[in-house]
Design a protein around this motif. Structure first.
Motif, PDB file in Angstrom:
ATOM      1  N   LEU A  23       1.188  -1.021   0.120  1.00  0.00           N
ATOM      2  CA  LEU A  23      -0.061   0.140  -0.170  1.00  0.00           C
ATOM      3  C   LEU A  23       0.425   1.580  -0.745  1.00  0.00           C
ATOM      4  O   LEU A  23       0.432   2.620  -0.079  1.00  0.00           O
ATOM      5  N   LEU A  24       1.664   1.043   0.694  1.00  0.00           N
ATOM      6  CA  LEU A  24       3.099   2.604   1.105  1.00  0.00           C
ATOM      7  C   LEU A  24       3.141   2.717  -0.149  1.00  0.00           C
ATOM      8  O   LEU A  24       3.251   3.944  -0.849  1.00  0.00           O
ATOM      9  N   ARG A  57      -8.906   2.193   6.201  1.00  0.00           N
ATOM     10  CA  ARG A  57      -7.220   1.384   6.031  1.00  0.00           C
ATOM     11  C   ARG A  57      -6.515   2.172   5.058  1.00  0.00           C
ATOM     12  O   ARG A  57      -5.658   2.988   5.908  1.00  0.00           O
ATOM     13  N   ASP A  60      -6.068   5.796   7.088  1.00  0.00           N
ATOM     14  CA  ASP A  60      -5.091   5.881   8.553  1.00  0.00           C
ATOM     15  C   ASP A  60      -3.638   5.745   7.224  1.00  0.00           C
ATOM     16  O   ASP A  60      -2.484   6.732   7.856  1.00  0.00           O
ATOM     17  N   VAL A  61      -3.517   5.258   6.446  1.00  0.00           N
ATOM     18  CA  VAL A  61      -2.035   5.511   6.235  1.00  0.00           C
ATOM     19  C   VAL A  61      -2.117   6.747   5.334  1.00  0.00           C
ATOM     20  O   VAL A  61      -0.603   7.783   5.656  1.00  0.00           O
ATOM     21  N   TYR A  64      -1.514   9.377   8.394  1.00  0.00           N
ATOM     22  CA  TYR A  64      -0.095   8.775   9.127  1.00  0.00           C
ATOM     23  C   TYR A  64       1.140   9.659   8.670  1.00  0.00           C
ATOM     24  O   TYR A  64       1.694  10.168   9.218  1.00  0.00           O
ATOM     25  N   PHE A  65       1.340   9.436   7.354  1.00  0.00           N
ATOM     26  CA  PHE A  65       2.730   9.453   6.418  1.00  0.00           C
ATOM     27  C   PHE A  65       2.579  10.716   6.097  1.00  0.00           C
ATOM     28  O   PHE A  65       1.856  11.589   5.013  1.00  0.00           O
ATOM     29  N   LEU A  68       1.809  11.943   2.578  1.00  0.00           N
ATOM     30  CA  LEU A  68       1.261  11.830   1.725  1.00  0.00           C
ATOM     31  C   LEU A  68       0.059  12.718   1.905  1.00  0.00           C
ATOM     32  O   LEU A  68       0.398  12.898   3.397  1.00  0.00           O
TER      33      LEU A  68
ATOM     34  N   PHE B 163      13.566   0.143   0.276  1.00  0.00           N
ATOM     35  CA  PHE B 163      11.814   0.106   0.356  1.00  0.00           C
ATOM     36  C   PHE B 163      11.771   2.248   0.589  1.00  0.00           C
ATOM     37  O   PHE B 163      12.894   2.178   1.482  1.00  0.00           O
ATOM     38  N   ALA B 166       7.847   6.928   4.248  1.00  0.00           N
ATOM     39  CA  ALA B 166       6.701   8.103   3.530  1.00  0.00           C
ATOM     40  C   ALA B 166       7.305   9.004   4.578  1.00  0.00           C
ATOM     41  O   ALA B 166       5.933   9.392   4.228  1.00  0.00           O
ATOM     42  N   GLY B 167       7.618   9.440   5.078  1.00  0.00           N
ATOM     43  CA  GLY B 167       7.694  10.529   6.149  1.00  0.00           C
ATOM     44  C   GLY B 167       6.828  10.446   7.169  1.00  0.00           C
ATOM     45  O   GLY B 167       6.023  10.824   7.773  1.00  0.00           O
ATOM     46  N   GLY B 183       2.400  -1.947   4.069  1.00  0.00           N
ATOM     47  CA  GLY B 183       0.985  -1.453   3.813  1.00  0.00           C
ATOM     48  C   GLY B 183       0.319  -0.864   5.026  1.00  0.00           C
ATOM     49  O   GLY B 183      -0.412  -0.592   5.177  1.00  0.00           O
ATOM     50  N   SER B 185       0.170   1.993   9.091  1.00  0.00           N
ATOM     51  CA  SER B 185       0.684   3.033   9.343  1.00  0.00           C
ATOM     52  C   SER B 185       1.550   2.625  10.416  1.00  0.00           C
ATOM     53  O   SER B 185       1.762   1.443  11.028  1.00  0.00           O
TER      54      SER B 185
END
Lengths: 159, 422
Positions: A23-24, A57, A60-61, A64-65, A68, B163, B166-167, B183, B185
């Protein structure tokens, strides 16, 4: 659903076997190819469906980052370091130069959606501090003139 | 003997990009040696070197590799931690830029020694401008059989990929790193089980720092004795430090353990800029301790820093001069943790929020005696009850500041009398 969003999501997800473990990198790649440097709600919904995971989800990701964004941003993101070393080295002039040249405050996007100016944490350029990151490139030891030139160069490149 | 070149031996010897140039400079001889003398002999050499993990935890590397080796599973991973996120730290950036092949060689050695066949270099997003070069170096190694199947004609296989983070600061923690690679958090998990047992994809995972990997290669190449020529009995060898702030020559230097902070500042970094007087340093990153100028004759070793309530941490040294306010500095540190707290456990998430309110009042001069009491409670709970190492060590800068600058906020009288201005 817009077909161009579907198409982008499919092309990226296919590279990663539609596997949610990835996902990332999927989100990072889709954001890179999306206008305004962010993942829209519609796109987040499409990605969730393609990967067979919940929208929450995906959100959430994204939220969080710090690389993004769920909010639209400028085409060029300017990140001023606001961590320890750059504070010790008095980054206040640098902040002011960027704010004045762009005509916006930190946290804002220019009305033409070209630039977003934000604070960020240490990106490991403390040897040239106070430092700034413009897209993926790092600049330090700046003067007012250099700031002006950097922005002019990006304006030229973006148009 | 101030600056040395043991781990950084090949910096400036080649451009950092050409595999052939790395080979010409003696690259991959450590791996060849491993094939000649067996992985058991290599582990014995690492044990003998006394090398400790350079990410900050200082765990004995030989022991860590043996524990990873003891885990039995069909798939096992080695992850190079290049998520260098402690403010003031940029030594891994130099290792990746100037000698990426040595990091790759270290990964292959770690893989073979721990019977793992899959490796990942986890590079922070902030270093995106280096990602393509790292990927190119990996591709070169595949092309010339330093990665992949039957490495250098041996029976060993090892795959490697990059990899991108992402900060997120917390993703430098092993579990948070694994979560992000899955994938999700980046929130740390409760332990046990540990990362070495159930890490990435719940499979045995060895997370090892970029500098540690580089050091392993140099140690195997030149022997544990040549590493131990440097440093002290309890802090053997060399360390890469990142020095920045109010010094004339900020940068990355490889030093033998045992130099004093003052020697590092004056002799390596060219002293304080503009003839100003030094005020304090923060050592080891944002979660590192504060050391006042009067104690700069403290030797830079694990044992001497521990006595002073500090640790080597990431190897960062941020230097502040008389113009810098410690209170302002701590506020920046606190803002950093408030932003980077992953939010999973209450002590770190809420503690940082409360610290912010208290700090704002201290800086505004409106703090009360109750704020002092609450500061104690919050720091105590955060240090003891946070889930991961990040939350636990976030209190270190404040504790050391209290210890060395008591006038700043040690007494209620100071609070009430608004004397808290340093």
């Amino acid at each position: 659903m817009k077909p161009e969003l579907e198409q982008l999501a499919d092309s990226v997800c296919a590279k990663y076997d539609y596997d949610a473990v990835n996902l990332l990198p999927i989100l990072q790649e889709i954001q890179r190819h999306s206008p305004r440097n962010y993942i829209s709600e519609e796109m987040a919904r499409i990605i969730a469906k393609k990967l067979d995971i919940t929208e929450s989800r995906v959100y959430d990701v994204i939220t969080y980052f710090s690389a993004l964004s769920s909010e639209p941003r400028g085409e060029v993101i300017i990140q001023i370091c606001n961590s320890t070393t750059c504070n010790v080295n008095n980054n206040r002039d640098l902040i002011r130069w960027f704010e004045e040249e762009l005509g916006i405050k930190v946290g804002e996007t220019t009305p033409d959606n070209k630039f977003t100016l934000i604070f960020t944490h240490c990106f490991g350029a403390c040897d040239v501090s106070p430092a700034v990151r413009i897209e993926d490139d790092v600049y330090g030891m700046l003067t007012r003139e250099k700031v002006k030139d950097l922005i002019a160069a990006k304006r030229g490149a973006v148009v | 003997m101030k600056q040395v070149h043991f781990i950084t031996e090949l910096f400036d010897k080649y451009d950092g990009r050409s595999l052939q140039a790395y080979l010409d400079a003696g690259g991959f001889t450590a791996l060849k040696k491993l094939f000649d003398i067996s992985s058991e002999a290599v582990l014995a050499e690492i044990d003998a070197s006394g090398l400790q993990g350079r990410g900050g935890a200082a765990y004995p590397t030989g022991k860590k590799l043996r524990q990873a080796r003891a885990e039995k599973a069909a798939r096992k991973f080695v992850v190079c931690n290049a998520d260098e996120g402690e403010p003031g730290t940029f030594k891994d950036r130099e290792l990746l830029k100037c000698n990426i092949y040595q990091v790759i060689e270290g990964m292959v050695i770690a893989g073979i020694c721990t019977q793992s066949q899959e490796g990942i270099i986890y590079v922070r997003e902030e270093y995106t401008n280096m990602h393509d070069e790292i990927r190119a170096a990996i591709a070169e190694c595949y092309k010339h059989n330093y990665l992949g199947k039957g490495i250098m004609g041996s029976p060993y296989n090892f795959d490697l990929k990059l990899f991108s983070g992402a900060g997120s600061y917390v993703c430098g923690e092993g579990f948070a790193m694994c979560e992000s690679m899955e994938g999700k958090s980046g929130r740390p998990r409760s332990k046990p089980p540990y990362v070495k047992q159930e890490g990435f994809l719940r499979l045995p995972t060895l997370v090892i720092n970029t500098e540690t990997l580089s050091a392993i290669v140099s140690i195997i190449k030149h022997g544990a004795d040549s590493f131990r020529r440097y440093g002290t009995e309890k802090s053997p060898g060399t360390k890469l430090i990142s020095i920045s702030g109010k010094v004339n020559r900020p940068g990355v230097y490889e030093i033998p353990f045992g130099l004093t902070i003052r020697e590092i500042i004056n002799d390596l970094a060219g002293g304080i800029r503009n003839g100003k007087k030094g005020h304090f340093v923060q050592i080891g990153g944002a979660s590192g301790g504060i050391l006042p100028e009067r104690l700069w004759d403290t030797p830079y070793t694990y044992e001497d820093l521990a006595k002073a309530g500090l640790s080597v941490g990431s190897g960062a040294i941020v230097v502040a001069d008389e113009d810098n306010s410690l209170l302002d500095y701590l506020k920046v540190v606190q803002d950093f943790f408030r932003h980077e707290s992953c939010g999973k456990c209450t002590p770190c998430r809420e503690g940082n929020r409360q610290l912010r309110f208290i700090f704002d009042r201290i800086i505004n001069g409106t703090a009360t005696a109750a704020d002092y009491d609450n500061l104690e409670i919050v720091l105590d709970v955060m240090g003891k009850a946070s889930l991961c190492g990040s939350g636990k060590t976030e209190v270190v800068p404040f504790r050391t500041a209290q210890r060395y600058f008591p006038e700043l906020f040690m007494t209620k009288e100071c609070f009430v009398a608004k004397k808290a201005v340093v």
